[in-house]
Design an enzyme around this catalytic site. Structure first.
Site, mmCIF file in Angstrom:
data_model
loop_
_atom_site.group_PDB
_atom_site.id
_atom_site.type_symbol
_atom_site.label_atom_id
_atom_site.label_comp_id
_atom_site.label_asym_id
_atom_site.label_seq_id
_atom_site.Cartn_x
_atom_site.Cartn_y
_atom_site.Cartn_z
ATOM 1 N N SER A 129 22.992 6.409 -40.417
ATOM 2 C CA SER A 129 24.426 6.720 -40.489
ATOM 3 C C SER A 129 25.083 6.166 -39.229
ATOM 4 O O SER A 129 24.400 5.886 -38.230
ATOM 5 C CB SER A 129 24.650 8.231 -40.575
ATOM 6 O OG SER A 129 24.320 8.841 -39.337
ATOM 7 N N ASP A 181 23.945 3.786 -43.859
ATOM 8 C CA ASP A 181 24.253 4.901 -44.759
ATOM 9 C C ASP A 181 25.732 5.292 -44.613
ATOM 10 O O ASP A 181 26.195 5.521 -43.491
ATOM 11 C CB ASP A 181 23.334 6.085 -44.381
ATOM 12 C CG ASP A 181 23.348 7.198 -45.407
ATOM 13 O OD1 ASP A 181 23.705 6.935 -46.572
ATOM 14 O OD2 ASP A 181 22.989 8.336 -45.038
ATOM 15 N N GLY A 217 23.300 18.282 -47.143
ATOM 16 C CA GLY A 217 22.943 19.543 -46.478
ATOM 17 C C GLY A 217 22.326 20.520 -47.460
ATOM 18 O O GLY A 217 21.954 20.153 -48.578
ATOM 19 N N GLY A 225 19.526 14.611 -51.255
ATOM 20 C CA GLY A 225 18.229 14.927 -51.874
ATOM 21 C C GLY A 225 17.624 16.247 -51.414
ATOM 22 O O GLY A 225 16.771 16.815 -52.109
ATOM 23 N N ASN A 255 18.223 9.932 -51.352
ATOM 24 C CA ASN A 255 18.424 10.058 -49.904
ATOM 25 C C ASN A 255 18.058 11.453 -49.419
ATOM 26 O O ASN A 255 18.520 12.448 -49.991
ATOM 27 C CB ASN A 255 19.902 9.843 -49.569
ATOM 28 C CG ASN A 255 20.378 8.439 -49.846
ATOM 29 O OD1 ASN A 255 19.729 7.669 -50.538
ATOM 30 N ND2 ASN A 255 21.530 8.108 -49.302
ATOM 31 N N ASN A 300 17.731 13.722 -45.742
ATOM 32 C CA ASN A 300 17.858 13.834 -44.290
ATOM 33 C C ASN A 300 17.612 15.272 -43.833
ATOM 34 O O ASN A 300 16.690 15.553 -43.078
ATOM 35 C CB ASN A 300 19.250 13.341 -43.846
ATOM 36 C CG ASN A 300 19.374 13.271 -42.335
ATOM 37 O OD1 ASN A 300 18.365 13.241 -41.623
ATOM 38 N ND2 ASN A 300 20.579 13.247 -41.828
ATOM 39 N N THR A 301 18.430 16.211 -44.330
ATOM 40 C CA THR A 301 18.384 17.584 -43.820
ATOM 41 C C THR A 301 16.984 18.202 -43.907
ATOM 42 O O THR A 301 16.528 18.865 -42.962
ATOM 43 C CB THR A 301 19.395 18.470 -44.592
ATOM 44 O OG1 THR A 301 20.682 17.859 -44.477
ATOM 45 C CG2 THR A 301 19.449 19.875 -44.031
HETATM 46 P P1 13P Z 1 20.622 15.523 -47.245
HETATM 47 O O1 13P Z 1 20.831 15.676 -45.761
HETATM 48 O O2 13P Z 1 21.282 16.614 -48.010
HETATM 49 O O3 13P Z 1 19.187 15.352 -47.588
HETATM 50 O O4 13P Z 1 21.391 14.187 -47.684
HETATM 51 C C1 13P Z 1 21.034 12.967 -47.104
HETATM 52 C C2 13P Z 1 21.906 11.878 -47.596
HETATM 53 O O5 13P Z 1 22.377 11.881 -48.712
HETATM 54 C C3 13P Z 1 22.175 10.769 -46.678
HETATM 55 O O6 13P Z 1 23.078 9.860 -47.214
#
Ligand code: 13P
Length: 287
Positions: free
Chosen positions: A49, A84, A178, A209, A229, A231-232
């Protein structure tokens, strides 16, 4: 070697699995995701990002790190370095910095402006051999201070962007970034079916995701989602590993304060999460 994500996405759509997009946050994450992809023989997308790039010292720093690390760790699986939720300016900066894939997130613009900017960036990205993702229908939740409500994309608008020749398309289907609230109604498979019917062969991207139950992930993949995707959930896993280490007082034993020791259990938890997601997405052994 870093590659465009176009081919891995096409193969994923044909093979009915999804490639994992995992966001980078620092060096440990880059290394952990690359090592896990290699161990699992899975193609992978390193998502960056604009906020995370700034944190890590800029797009050039991230590109140099990812490229050198993939080479020095002898990573042979396909790896794409992907912007991203890029802004128009951010896309150009990443192209210049040596990214192999970009996402232009024009979902907050009126559709005409999203189309015009996407058209231009698709042309530039393709001329230089990069893949490009576009977005229709804002993904809900909060990411890097940008807060959006979950939306379901308009299938007709998806078709307009798909027809421009974008490589893969993020379309809101009630997904959010999130953690999902307890009253989240789940993904809108109705919307997904309508979008798929209008865009045809276009690989679709599922953002947010984290926390989507496995049955919904599998159903989404069977309906055309080819990139997911996360991340969280990786952040939560990393924090858990670090917290357990410190709460056990291990940083106070010997040289346990050494950052290489301090961050090792965190990276281990994060890698385990990446492994779990790759298994869920069906991309293991697909490199
Ligand atoms: P999450 O943090 O909810 O897994 O989403 C990640 C995302 O979509 C990054 O573009």
């Amino acid at each position: 070697m870093l590659v465009s994500a176009a081919e891995m996405m096409r193969k994923a759509m044909e093979g009915q699995y999804a490639v994992g997009h995992f966001n980078l946050n620092n060096l440990e994450w880059t290394k952990g995701i690359l090592e896990t992809a290699q161990e699992m023989e899975a193609p992978v997308i390193l998502g960056v990002s604009e906020g995370a790039a700034k944190y890590m010292g800029g797009f050039g720093t991230v590109a140099a790190m990812a490229r050198a690390m993939a080479e020095e760790l002898k990573i042979t699986v396909p790896v794409a370095l992907h912007l991203d939720h890029g802004t128009y300016e951010g896309c150009y900066k990443c192209i210049k910095a040596g990214f192999t894939s970009i996402m232009f997130d024009g979902s907050h613009y009126p559709i005409e402006e999203n189309i015009e900017k996407s058209r231009e960036l698709i042309h530039v990205a393709h001329a230089l051999g990069l893949s490009i993702e576009a977005e229709v229908g804002a993904i809900g939740g909060e990411e890097d201070g940008v807060i959006a409500m979950g939306e379901c994309a308009d299938p007709a608008e998806c078709k307009m962007i798909a027809d421009l020749g974008v490589d893969f398309l993020a379309a809101g289907i009630g997904n959010i970034h999130g953690k999902y609230p307890a009253n989240w109604p789940g993904l809108s498979f109705d919307t997904l079916a309508k979008i798929k019917a209008t865009v045809g062969d276009m690989p679709l991207v599922l953002h947010g995701g984290t926390g989507i139950p496995e049955d919904q992930i599998k159903k989404a993949i069977s309906m055309g989602v080819a990139k997911i995707n996360v991340n969280t959930e990786c952040q939560l896993a990393f924090a858990k590993g670090l917290r357990e280490y410190i709460e056990a007082g291990k940083d106070l034993e010997g040289k346990g304060y050494d950052p290489r020791k301090l961050l090792a259990p965190a990276a281990k938890e994060m890698k385990a999460m990446v492994r779990t997601k790759m298994e869920m997405f069906g991309c293991v052994g697909k490199a």
